[in-house]
Design a protein around this motif. Structure first.
Motif, short mmCIF file in Angstrom:
data_model
loop_
_atom_site.label_atom_id
_atom_site.label_comp_id
_atom_site.label_asym_id
_atom_site.label_seq_id
_atom_site.Cartn_x
_atom_site.Cartn_y
_atom_site.Cartn_z
N UNK A 255 0.84 -1.20 0.00
CA UNK A 255 0.00 0.00 0.00
C UNK A 255 0.87 1.25 0.00
N UNK A 256 0.69 2.12 -0.99
CA UNK A 256 1.48 3.34 -1.10
C UNK A 256 0.64 4.50 -0.61
N UNK A 257 0.75 4.80 0.69
CA UNK A 257 -0.08 5.83 1.31
C UNK A 257 0.70 7.10 1.62
N UNK A 258 2.01 7.04 1.56
CA UNK A 258 2.86 8.17 1.94
C UNK A 258 3.70 8.60 0.74
N UNK A 280 -1.96 -0.31 18.96
CA UNK A 280 -2.30 1.04 18.52
C UNK A 280 -3.77 1.17 18.18
N UNK A 281 -4.34 2.36 18.36
CA UNK A 281 -5.74 2.59 18.03
C UNK A 281 -5.96 2.79 16.54
N UNK A 282 -4.92 3.10 15.81
CA UNK A 282 -5.06 3.36 14.39
C UNK A 282 -3.90 2.76 13.61
N UNK A 283 -3.99 2.74 12.27
CA UNK A 283 -2.95 2.15 11.44
C UNK A 283 -1.69 3.01 11.40
N UNK A 284 -0.59 2.39 11.00
CA UNK A 284 0.70 3.06 10.91
C UNK A 284 1.38 2.65 9.61
N UNK A 285 1.93 3.62 8.90
CA UNK A 285 2.79 3.35 7.75
C UNK A 285 4.24 3.53 8.17
N UNK A 286 5.10 2.65 7.67
CA UNK A 286 6.53 2.78 7.90
C UNK A 286 7.21 2.87 6.54
N UNK A 287 7.89 3.97 6.30
CA UNK A 287 8.60 4.19 5.04
C UNK A 287 10.10 4.28 5.34
N UNK A 346 13.77 17.95 8.01
CA UNK A 346 13.36 18.21 6.62
C UNK A 346 12.54 17.06 6.06
N UNK A 347 12.88 15.83 6.40
CA UNK A 347 12.14 14.67 5.88
C UNK A 347 10.75 14.61 6.48
N UNK A 348 10.63 14.85 7.80
CA UNK A 348 9.30 14.85 8.41
C UNK A 348 8.39 15.90 7.77
N UNK A 349 8.93 17.07 7.47
CA UNK A 349 8.15 18.15 6.90
C UNK A 349 7.83 17.91 5.41
N UNK A 350 8.55 16.95 4.79
CA UNK A 350 8.32 16.65 3.38
C UNK A 350 7.22 15.62 3.16
N UNK A 351 6.72 15.02 4.24
CA UNK A 351 5.71 13.96 4.14
C UNK A 351 4.38 14.51 3.65
N UNK A 352 3.79 13.81 2.68
CA UNK A 352 2.43 14.08 2.22
C UNK A 352 1.60 12.84 2.48
N UNK A 353 0.53 12.96 3.25
CA UNK A 353 -0.32 11.82 3.59
C UNK A 353 -1.51 11.78 2.64
N UNK A 354 -1.69 10.63 2.00
CA UNK A 354 -2.81 10.49 1.07
C UNK A 354 -4.11 10.16 1.80
#
Length: 354
Positions: A255-258, A280-287, A346-354
């Motif tokens: 799944x490509x969510x990030x 966890x109460x919700x899902x997590x993506x690891x990239x 910089x990487x954290x701020x570059x994340x776009x969540x779909x």
């Protein structure tokens, strides 16, 4: 609020402490800036063996040797004011690599790696954790492609000795501030990495050095078998990933969510997995991102802003490891890796969540 933030806090703790944090002792001068100088005082006694050596080719050969050689030895890992000593056993055959790490000080613990799984054992607490994901590596894993990576510059240092063996010394300097530099001490005969130093400018922030190593022709497979009594310990087995609603379970790790916008130069995505995570109460993506040498993990927790704890927002550091937490309307983002603080920010701020 404990649910959503618990998982990333736990993940960050595992990444930062690995095997190092338990039972370490103070050695403030071990990683000081003067240490590289002291280490090269024997250079004149081993002669000049660098005249015809290409440093990039040497790093390429080193990366292959670390994966393909049989070796056994003891090394020390120095991070900040702490030092930990480990024993390592490594074997390679047509099926791949086998490895066993055993702590020589502090709390007893062992890590076994085979072709598919990592098994971590804590005898004192009678706990065993089996996982498909790798814990933080103490010996740096150097990709052969690093030799062609234009974001690093290579040069030869003065020859030296480590664990009684003559070594080449290679300096790997970054082209910008988004990555650390490295210094490698490489066995002249086998091209095995015998010592490495992680550099922030001229400052050594972390290093690993063998104090003893040998290269047996073969190693019995039985030495890599986990011998813990299953009935006497608590076992945590790897958990099958689950896909979001409406998708087949087999696609859970596809799944490509990030996505990312304006990543630091050279960093690219190498893998992405998605899981609800059992605590966890919700899902997590690891990239996972990499520039061919340095790597950064990005964890995205899909929880509303109102349910997010703000205690992990911002920068936190331990030795060479940095983590940056960012709260958004859709998710809480954590970037963590053995890279400079500006990089995880910089990487954290570059994340776009779909």
């Amino acid at each position: 609020m404990s649910g959503p933030r618990t998982v990333v806090t736990a993940l960050r703790a595992v990444l930062m402490s690995s095997l190092v944090g338990m039972g370490s002792v103070t050695l403030a001068h071990a990683a000081s800036e003067s240490d590289p100088v002291a280490a090269t005082r024997t250079a004149d006694s081993v002669g000049d063996v660098t005249a015809s050596v290409d440093p990039a080719d040497l790093v390429r050969s080193m990366s292959i040797a670390m994966k393909t050689l049989n070796y056994e030895g003891n090394f020390v890992h120095v991070q900040g004011n702490h030092i930990t000593s480990m024993n390592i056993l490594h074997s390679s055959d047509v099926n791949g690599e086998l490895e066993r790490l055993r702590a020589l000080d502090g709390e007893a613990r062992e890590v076994y790696r085979n072709h598919t799984l990592v098994t971590c054992i804590w005898p004192a607490s009678q706990s065993v954790v089996v996982s498909k994901s790798k814990p933080r590596e103490l010996l740096p894993k150097v990709d052969a492609d690093l030799a062609a990576n234009k974001r690093y510059q290579f040069s030869m240092g003065k020859p030296d000795r480590v664990a009684g063996l003559v070594t080449h010394v290679v300096n790997v300097l970054p082209a910008d501030t988004y990555r650390y530099g490295y210094r490698f001490w490489i066995d002249r005969d086998t091209h095995m990495l015998l010592r490495s130093m992680l550099l922030d400018g001229q400052r050594a922030v972390e290093q690993v050095m063998f104090t003893f190593i040998e290269y047996p022709e073969s190693i019995e497979a039985a030495r890599f078998e986990v011998t813990t009594d299953k009935e006497q310990v608590s076992w945590l087995e790897p958990r099958r990933l689950q896909a979001p609603a409406g998708l087949p379970e087999i696609l859970a790790d596809q799944v490509d969510r990030v996505t990312f916008q304006d990543l630091p130069d050279g960093y690219r995505e190498v893998s992405e997995t998605y899981s609800p995570m059992p605590i966890n109460d919700g899902p997590v993506s690891h990239v996972m991102l990499s520039d061919g040498m340095a790597s950064v993990s990005v964890y995205v927790e899909y929880v509303p802003l109102a349910e997010q704890s703000q205690s992990s927002v911002g920068l936190s550091s331990m030795g060479a490891m940095n983590a940056y937490g960012l709260s958004t309307e859709e998710a809480f983002i954590t970037a963590v890796g053995e890279v400079p603080a500006d990089t995880v920010r910089a990487i954290a701020k570059a994340v776009l969540v779909r």
